[in-house]
Design a protein around this motif. Structure first.
Motif, PDB file in Angstrom:
ATOM      1  N   SER A  13       0.832  -1.205   0.000  1.00  0.00           N
ATOM      2  CA  SER A  13       0.000   0.000   0.000  1.00  0.00           C
ATOM      3  C   SER A  13       0.869   1.259   0.000  1.00  0.00           C
ATOM      4  CB  SER A  13      -0.919   0.006   1.219  1.00  0.00           C
ATOM      5  OG  SER A  13      -1.639   1.207   1.299  1.00  0.00           O
ATOM      6  N   LYS A  14       1.975   1.174   0.769  1.00  0.00           N
ATOM      7  CA  LYS A  14       2.872   2.321   0.853  1.00  0.00           C
ATOM      8  C   LYS A  14       3.527   2.597  -0.498  1.00  0.00           C
ATOM      9  CE  LYS A  14       6.761   4.137   3.521  1.00  0.00           C
ATOM     10  NZ  LYS A  14       7.707   3.873   4.627  1.00  0.00           N
ATOM     11  N   VAL A  15       3.997   1.527  -1.153  1.00  0.00           N
ATOM     12  CA  VAL A  15       4.624   1.677  -2.464  1.00  0.00           C
ATOM     13  C   VAL A  15       3.625   2.223  -3.472  1.00  0.00           C
ATOM     14  CG1 VAL A  15       5.625   0.425  -4.411  1.00  0.00           C
ATOM     15  CG2 VAL A  15       6.352  -0.120  -2.082  1.00  0.00           C
ATOM     16  N   SER A  16       2.390   1.702  -3.408  1.00  0.00           N
ATOM     17  CA  SER A  16       1.341   2.158  -4.318  1.00  0.00           C
ATOM     18  C   SER A  16       1.044   3.636  -4.104  1.00  0.00           C
ATOM     19  CB  SER A  16       0.068   1.343  -4.095  1.00  0.00           C
ATOM     20  OG  SER A  16      -0.982   1.833  -4.878  1.00  0.00           O
ATOM     21  N   SER A  17       1.037   4.065  -2.833  1.00  0.00           N
ATOM     22  CA  SER A  17       0.763   5.463  -2.513  1.00  0.00           C
ATOM     23  C   SER A  17       1.864   6.365  -3.060  1.00  0.00           C
ATOM     24  CB  SER A  17       0.650   5.636  -0.992  1.00  0.00           C
ATOM     25  OG  SER A  17       0.483   6.987  -0.652  1.00  0.00           O
ATOM     26  N   ARG A  19       3.846   5.722  -5.594  1.00  0.00           N
ATOM     27  CA  ARG A  19       3.740   5.752  -7.045  1.00  0.00           C
ATOM     28  C   ARG A  19       2.599   6.673  -7.491  1.00  0.00           C
ATOM     29  NH1 ARG A  19       4.655  -0.706  -8.331  1.00  0.00           N
ATOM     30  NH2 ARG A  19       6.945  -0.672  -8.132  1.00  0.00           N
ATOM     31  N   LYS A  20       1.487   6.602  -6.769  1.00  0.00           N
ATOM     32  CA  LYS A  20       0.356   7.452  -7.107  1.00  0.00           C
ATOM     33  C   LYS A  20       0.743   8.922  -6.972  1.00  0.00           C
ATOM     34  CE  LYS A  20      -4.399   8.585  -5.788  1.00  0.00           C
ATOM     35  NZ  LYS A  20      -5.494   8.336  -4.828  1.00  0.00           N
ATOM     36  N   GLN A  21       1.476   9.260  -5.902  1.00  0.00           N
ATOM     37  CA  GLN A  21       1.880  10.642  -5.693  1.00  0.00           C
ATOM     38  C   GLN A  21       2.856  11.094  -6.781  1.00  0.00           C
ATOM     39  OE1 GLN A  21       0.537  12.756  -3.231  1.00  0.00           O
ATOM     40  NE2 GLN A  21       1.467  14.147  -4.717  1.00  0.00           N
ATOM     41  N   GLU A  22       3.747  10.207  -7.173  1.00  0.00           N
ATOM     42  CA  GLU A  22       4.688  10.539  -8.247  1.00  0.00           C
ATOM     43  C   GLU A  22       3.946  10.738  -9.569  1.00  0.00           C
ATOM     44  OE1 GLU A  22       7.489   7.352  -8.182  1.00  0.00           O
ATOM     45  OE2 GLU A  22       8.733   8.276  -6.616  1.00  0.00           O
TER      46      GLU A  22
END
Length: 464
Positions: A13-17, A19-22
């Protein structure tokens, strides 16, 4: 081996977050680049009309370009719809705040200059036009029927800066304004008076610093403050009508006025910045580019208008000591108090900002007398920036407009210094925009500096 599902999911979830922010960052960068490619002059805005909306109530120094600020805010809010609040800690003429309103944001602004507070409160208030028109008619009747030969204000230099005939007419306006019971409408009248004072005084309007006109010009200059006030008031009412229509067209008006929160505070940002619950989503501002005495003397420009205004109507906490001298407000601004910080603080600033250290080293050789002001100003700025970083929530955005002035023939890289100071506090630079200064009225030249002809718009995101 047993797989820790909870740990795995949290990590994913942290990695996905991230990536989403990037992805959001990249969309904002592409949005800005696309606007620049489609119109190379979009950030310069050579066709900008200062008379639009409510931005001509008072000619405030170095006012940011409204359409540029509105476009910047829209570029971010259309990509990231979680942005609902905006802060400007150096509010000035409320250009960013009004732009935030046009984008439907809750707006928080503050400034140390009382005239900024008055102007911002008027520009952000949603007025009932019928009531304003009614009170305006009453005011003009009161002014025209006032036969008293009494000057309402008494301050050092009043006879130098105003012809007696002008002071008598300004006094009639002051007495008439005081009769209005509605504080919001009174403020509209006061800011109209402020522009009347600016245009009817003996001060040259070609500069922000107070400079007396030649005696012969003063003697030959016949101006009616009453007629000027009435003309400006009618113009301001027309601008309010236009402003209201724009807000209504965007469905941003409710029964109590503007639908979102508006907070205008008389505060020194080196001491305090208001932080709403959840923090600020977007900060849009333009700090002074150096101490006011050698760049833009905002306080000095406000000195004469404020002498004629009842300060309690602006904010109860404003006291007369701010008008004790023409430099009192500017001395409270960034770098205004020439008190060098400790060597430990200076060394820390140099460590955080190599660009600051390098320019101070150069000036120490060529103009050692000019280094103290730059250090004091930068230290004050850094104090504000730290408070700003605390105010902005994680993944919130910051948009700073800043220019590089020259001191002693050496360019002060305010843009790089700002970037370095912010990056030290977890603020990541996303993109930079270079704009020519065409319509932002700046001081052209003074004994200490040659001012800039370009500015940098720097867009950041807070990473933690």
């Amino acid at each position: 081996m047993t797989l820790n599902i909870a740990s795995y999911n949290n990590g994913s979830s942290k990695v996905s977050s991230i990536r989403k922010q990037e992805d959001i960052d990249n969309l904002i960068i592409k949005k800005i680049a696309s606007l620049t490619i489609n119109d190379s002059k979009i950030w310069t805005s050579p066709k900008y009309d200062r008379s639009k909306n409510v931005h001509r109530f008072f000619q405030y120094p170095a006012m940011m370009v409204p359409i540029v600020q509105q476009t910047l805010i829209e570029s971010i809010t259309t990509v990231d719809n979680s942005v609902t609040t905006i802060l400007d800690p150096f509010m000035g003429s409320a250009t960013s705040i009004v732009a935030g309103m046009m984008n439907g944001l809750s707006c928080y602004g503050q400034d140390i200059n009382p005239l900024s507070i008055l102007l911002s409160k008027v520009k952000t208030h949603y007025f009932d036009i019928e009531e304003v028109s009614k009170r305006s008619i009453e005011l003009i009747k009161s002014i025209n029927s006032d036969e008293r030969l009494c000057i309402e204000k008494n301050f050092r230099g009043i006879d130098k800066w105003f012809k007696v005939s002008v002071s008598l007419e300004l006094s009639k306006i002051v007495r008439g304004i005081r009769k209005c019971e509605d504080i919001e409408i009174r403020r509209l009248f006061w800011i109209t008076l402020a522009e009347t004072v600016r245009l009817s005084s003996n001060d040259r309007t070609s500069t922000f610093k107070l400079h007396i006109r030649p005696l012969e010009e003063i003697q030959n200059r016949n101006i009616s403050a009453n007629e000027l006030f009435e003309k400006l008031l009618n113009r301001n009412i027309d601008d309010i009508v236009s402003h209201n229509k724009m807000l209504l067209s965007k469905m941003l008006v409710g029964k109590n006025g503007y639908k979102k929160k508006i907070s205008i505070l008389f505060k020194n940002s080196t001491e305090y910045i208001f932080i709403p619950n959840g923090g600020i989503d977007l900060l849009v501002s333009s700090p002074p580019y150096g101490d006011n005495s050698t760049t833009v003397p905002y306080g000095q420009h406000a000195y004469l208008p404020l002498q004629w205004i009842d300060l309690k109507d602006i904010d109860e906490s404003i006291t007369e000591d701010l008008l004790s001298t023409i430099s009192a407000i500017d001395r409270k601004s960034l770098g205004g108090k020439l008190i060098l910080p400790s060597q430990e603080i200076v060394d820390n600033l140099f460590e955080i900002s190599p660009s600051l250290r390098n320019v101070i080293e150069k000036l120490t050789v060529t103009h050692p007398d000019k280094t103290s002001k730059i250090i004091c100003f930068t230290n004050d700025l850094y104090i504000v920036l730290q408070k700003c970083c605390e105010a902005v929530r994680k993944n919130g955005y910051l948009v700073w407009t800043i220019g590089n002035r020259r001191v002693g023939g050496i360019e002060i890289p305010n843009n790089r210094i700002l970037i370095e100071l912010l990056e030290h506090n977890g603020i990541k630079l996303l993109t930079e925009i270079k704009r020519d200064i065409l319509n932002k009225r700046m001081a052209q030249r003074n004994r200490s500096t040659t001012t800039m002809v370009t500015e940098d718009i720097l867009i950041f995101r807070k990473t933690f």
